[in-house]
Design a protein around this motif. Structure first.
Motif: not given
Length: 218
Positions: A70-90
């Motif tokens: 999950d995203l950390p509350i503090e952005p300084a603790e990020l280890t990079g971004f992971h982005v997916r396209r998803v669909h709640a019903d599919n």
């Protein structure tokens, strides 16, 4: 042109009043503002202790933006971004968009928001998944009255094309000259961006012009 860049509207659900949601929204504001300028309706998702950013797409799917977890509350603790396209019903809609976590194909970018937004913009543009936008135009007037007071006003209508605004400009100035008694003293801009200056017997001066009001989501 409008001084305000087009942005998707901010969320209005009840979570926006909580300190946790507000803190996450503020912490990731550079990313969130960039997504809203694409313009994608964007939100902070808080579910069972999981934090992520969602960006809605017009086909009912959405982008889920997290990190190695999950995203950390503090952005300084990020280890990079992971982005997916998803669909709640599919569940068949599951597509990697961007991954700058340590083992991802964009790992060299780590926490840099600029290449992330560039990749998302390219992705949603190529697939036509972003809300369509239109350019808006208006008729504006700038007046100096006989009492030397300045007034700047926008007409009541916004037009989805410059041609429609120019047509309204022609009708308005025709009425000014033939019905309201104004006298044309100067004009420029041709048929593309007409500007005209008028005066009357009382000493008032008015400038009428077609204005670019920027963009809006259609």
């Amino acid at each position: 042109m409008s001084d305000n860049p087009l942005m998707a509207p901010a969320p209005t659900h009840r979570n926006v009043r909580t300190l946790l949601w507000q803190g996450l929204w503020t912490a990731y504001e550079p990313l969130i503002s960039g997504l809203r300028r694409i313009p994608l309706p964007t939100d902070v998702e808080i579910s069972g202790g999981a934090f992520g950013i969602t960006a809605d797409l017009i086909d009912g799917s959405h982008l889920w933006i997290a990190s190695t977890g999950d995203l950390p509350i503090e952005p300084a603790e990020l280890t990079g971004f992971h982005v997916r396209r998803v669909h709640a019903d599919n569940p068949t809609v599951d597509e990697l968009v961007y991954d700058s976590t340590p083992d991802g194909p964009q790992a060299e970018h780590r926490n840099n928001v600029v290449p992330l937004l560039t990749a998302i913009t390219t992705f949603v543009t190529e697939r036509r998944l972003a809300p369509p936008v239109i350019n808006l135009f208006s008729i504006r007037t700038a007046a100096v009255t006989e009492t030397h007071r300045a007034q700047v006003m926008r007409g009541p209508d916004l037009f989805p094309s410059r041609e429609e605004a120019v047509k309204e400009y022609g009708q308005l100035t025709h009425r000014m000259e033939h019905e309201a008694g104004w006298r044309l003293i100067y004009q420029t801009g041709g048929a593309d961006w007409p500007v005209s200056v008028w005066n009357d017997l009382k000493g008032s001066i008015i400038i009428v012009f077609v204005a670019d009001e920027g963009q809006a989501m259609s």
